[in-house]
Design an enzyme around this catalytic site. Sequence first.
Site: not given
Ligand code: FES
Length: 131
Positions: A34, A108
């Site tokens: 991400c 996360c």
């Molecule tokens: Fe990757 Fe939140 S989407 S840390």
Amino acid sequence: MKYSKKVLEHFTHPRNQGRIRNADGVATVGNPVCGDIMKIYIKIGENKKGEKILEDIKFETLGCGAAVATSSMVTDLAKGETIEKALKISRQDVSKELQGLPPTKEHCSNLAAIALHDAVKNYKDKLKKKK
Ligand code: FES
């Protein structure tokens, strides 16, 4: 995707956000998928029993709302704790205290726990080098 009240509260009012100058331990972790980045700073002190504790802890996070909320929660959980206890704070603890995360956002919380553990390890490594 629905966030819990606790996630929204930590996202909108993050605890311990910022940096510590002359921190005793620092760690940066990133998620290549991400692209989110989290940095944790710790300051070590001692409690009345003479045990090493995380006297102060702060974070800087460039990422999604869950990344900010998990950073905030992990600093809340670790602040004032012994370094042994801080090393035991897990991804599951962070997620549980936030009343859960949506499945696509569980990673996360992983980032937050790893950043905390790495900051403590960084402190321990620095100590070893001094000796
Ligand atoms: Fe990757 Fe939140 S989407 S840390």
